[in-house]
Design a protein around this motif. Structure first.
Motif, short mmCIF file in Angstrom:
data_model
loop_
_atom_site.label_atom_id
_atom_site.label_comp_id
_atom_site.label_asym_id
_atom_site.label_seq_id
_atom_site.Cartn_x
_atom_site.Cartn_y
_atom_site.Cartn_z
N ASP A 55 0.33 -7.93 4.68
CA ASP A 55 0.64 -7.28 3.58
C ASP A 55 1.54 -7.00 3.70
O ASP A 55 2.00 -6.11 5.15
N THR A 56 3.58 -7.04 3.14
CA THR A 56 3.89 -6.35 3.52
C THR A 56 4.72 -5.11 3.09
O THR A 56 3.43 -4.61 2.29
N ASP A 91 3.34 -3.45 6.36
CA ASP A 91 4.43 -3.10 5.78
C ASP A 91 4.90 -1.45 6.79
O ASP A 91 3.87 -0.86 7.14
N PHE A 137 11.09 -10.47 -7.99
CA PHE A 137 10.62 -10.88 -6.57
C PHE A 137 10.32 -12.63 -6.61
O PHE A 137 10.82 -13.40 -5.57
N LEU A 146 11.55 -9.67 3.04
CA LEU A 146 11.03 -10.12 2.87
C LEU A 146 11.21 -11.81 3.25
O LEU A 146 10.49 -12.57 3.13
N GLU A 148 9.17 -14.69 5.08
CA GLU A 148 9.26 -15.81 4.14
C GLU A 148 9.70 -17.65 5.26
O GLU A 148 9.45 -18.05 5.43
N GLY A 159 6.09 -3.09 0.98
CA GLY A 159 7.06 -2.27 -0.69
C GLY A 159 8.35 -1.30 -0.62
O GLY A 159 7.86 -0.71 0.49
N LYS A 176 -1.30 -3.54 -3.44
CA LYS A 176 -0.92 -4.14 -2.21
C LYS A 176 -2.03 -4.20 -1.41
O LYS A 176 -2.50 -5.83 -1.33
N PHE A 232 2.27 -11.81 -5.19
CA PHE A 232 3.05 -10.89 -5.63
C PHE A 232 2.07 -9.94 -6.97
O PHE A 232 1.12 -10.59 -7.55
N MET A 285 1.47 -14.52 2.26
CA MET A 285 1.92 -13.96 1.82
C MET A 285 1.97 -12.57 1.25
O MET A 285 2.02 -13.19 -0.22
N CYS A 345 2.67 -9.16 -1.52
CA CYS A 345 4.27 -8.48 -1.81
C CYS A 345 4.03 -7.91 -2.99
O CYS A 345 3.63 -8.10 -3.95
N VAL A 394 2.89 -17.70 -1.78
CA VAL A 394 3.16 -15.99 -1.39
C VAL A 394 2.60 -15.81 -3.12
O VAL A 394 3.19 -16.26 -3.75
#
Length: 492
Positions: free
Chosen positions: A191-192, A137, A237, A206, A210, A194, A113, A220, A104, A106, A218
């Motif tokens: 691709d989460t 996203d 985060f 988020l 998770e 932002g 990202k 960052f 994941m 983030c 995860v």
């Protein structure tokens, strides 16, 4: 990367070395300058202070003060403490022995990202993994299209849905279901979304992803260009998601480096990889010891060798070795080697990995080694195949033709041929040498034209030294005349 920090640290530590006999007092003064260099690089204030305290405690010890080279001892202490600050070395990722591993990604909007997801997919594919990208996203429709394009470039599957009427959790679940149906996917990269800044809505989304997907790692994406803001974001985060690792992005454009030195200490989360360029192959594993060497201007030979191994073909290298030994190394061979070296990355970054070369570039900031290589390439490209194999054919008229074709001066052609002949002769000798003798020869070669980034094409035409030779000749004739005069007197 780290240009500002490297320059300031070098000034502070060089000042210590120039100060003559080291005492506890001037060591503390010098280390205050080191602390100032760290703060200017946007290193966290508390981290910079505790770092200097640890270095000072070791540096003012009796063992250091009474050593033969106390300044070198201090540099060694600073080097080790930088490693401790950024380390220890952490493996990239852990993967499930069976089933699908979920990564994941983030980070804040604009941190790189989505591009980093593509870089990860490319790297994992090269390692034999079978990754798939999921565009989660939904806040930024352009990010969905961007991920589709990147997936096409990397040649990996991608799961994407229209953002209207969807939520990120559902998209991630659907992506995982598709990966299972495909049957040939063992790693899913999410691709989460932002935001421009951290807010409750982002964190809630988020946390739901998770909780529902239960990712194995995860990660960052930390924008190194934003300095301490990046570290503060990583901390926030981490408190919400319990990060497993950090990828520092845009490190090629950061001249401060504060994020790299602070993020591990502040969050307790290891740096896994660093992004050093926009291209999808510009992702490197993070090695604290190598990074500490770069920061102190010591170079990074190990990373340079690894880059070279990725670009050089073993059979071609063996064939080139034979050609060198037989004295058959030609300008065509040299041109091919330059093309391979350019694939390794920007020439300034490559040269900074070579101990000593970084300092040469610092003292000549206007020199562009990459541009010089392009000029040499243009000159060789303007030659005929026969001229490349045998530069001795290049006479006055040919020099003018080559200069006209490459947009250079005829004197540049003469210098290139002269430097190449010197280098080819040295390479023929090196072909039969042992490693120690080769290293010595390389140092000699690097002081010459073609291996010297400040030499070669950028050198001004040197003035003739014949004047000095004429004076010596006149002096010799004068002495000869006196000797003959004495001899004539004796004969009388």
């Amino acid at each position: 990367m780290f240009e500002g920090l490297t320059a300031n640290l070098k000034d502070a530590l060089t000042g210590l070395a120039r100060g003559g006999k080291l005492t506890e007092g001037n060591i503390r003064d010098g280390l205050r300058q080191v602390r100032q260099a760290l703060l200017e690089a946007d290193v966290n204030y508390e981290i910079a202070t505790s770092f200097i305290e640890r270095v000072t405690e070791q540096a003012v010890g009796e063992k250091v003060l009474k050593s033969v080279r106390p300044d070198e001892q201090i540099i060694g202490i600073v080097h080790q403490e930088l490693i401790n600050l950024m380390g220890p070395v952490e493996p990239g990722f852990t993967f499930k022995k069976s089933g699908i591993t979920i990564l994941m990604m983030c980070g804040l909007q604009g941190s790189g990202k989505t591009t980093t997801c593509g870089k990860l997919a490319r790297m994992l594919k090269e390692q034999g993994r079978k990754p798939m990208l999921v565009a989660a996203d939904l806040q930024r429709p352009a990010a969905i299209e961007q991920l589709k394009v990147i997936a096409g470039q990397v040649e990996v599957p991608v799961h994407a849905e229209a953002p209207d009427g969807n939520n990120a959790v559902k998209v991630c679940q659907n992506g995982l279901s598709q990966a299972k149906k495909l049957g040939n996917v063992d790693t899913v990269i999410l691709d989460t979304a932002g935001r421009l800044h951290i807010d409750d809505e982002l964190m809630k989304e988020l946390e739901q992803i998770e909780r529902k997907l239960q990712p194995d790692q995860v990660i960052f994406a930390c924008d190194a260009m934003t300095g301490q803001d990046a570290v503060n974001s990583a901390k926030a985060f981490n408190e919400a998601l319990e990060l497993d690792g950090v990828i520092l992005t845009k490190l090629d454009g950061d001249t401060r480096g504060g994020a790299a030195l602070s993020v591990k200490e502040v969050t307790g989360v290891p740096i896994k990889f660093i992004g050093v360029g926009e291209a999808l192959d510009r992702l490197e594993p993070f090695h604290p010891d190598r990074m500490a060497g770069r920061i102190l201007g010591m170079g990074d030979v190990v990373s340079l060798v690894e880059k070279a191994q990725q670009q050089f073909d073993e059979e071609e290298a063996a064939d080139l070795q034979n050609r060198m030994a037989q004295g058959k190394f030609s300008l065509t061979d040299f041109q091919k080697q330059m093309a391979t070296i350019r694939k390794m990355g920007p020439m300034r970054e490559i040269m900074k990995m070579i101990p000593g070369m970084g300092g040469m570039l610092d003292t000549n900031p206007d020199v562009d080694p990459g541009a010089e290589m392009k000029r040499i390439d243009a000159i060789i490209g303007s030659m005929t195949p026969a001229e490349r194999e045998n530069p001795e054919l290049i006479d006055h008229s040919r020099r003018r033709r080559i200069a006209l074709g490459s947009g250079s001066d005829p004197s540049d052609i003469s210098r290139l041929v002269k430097d190449f002949n010197n280098m080819a002769g040295m390479m023929q000798k090196m072909a039969g040498m042992g490693m120690r003798d080769k290293m010595k020869a390389m140092r000699e070669l690097s002081s010459g034209g073609m291996m010297d980034p400040m030499g070669g094409m950028t050198k001004k035409k040197e003035r003739s030294k014949r004047g000095g030779d004429i004076n010596k000749l006149r002096e010799k004739k004068k002495k000869d005349r006196k000797a003959k005069k004495k001899q004539r007197k004796k004969n009388r």
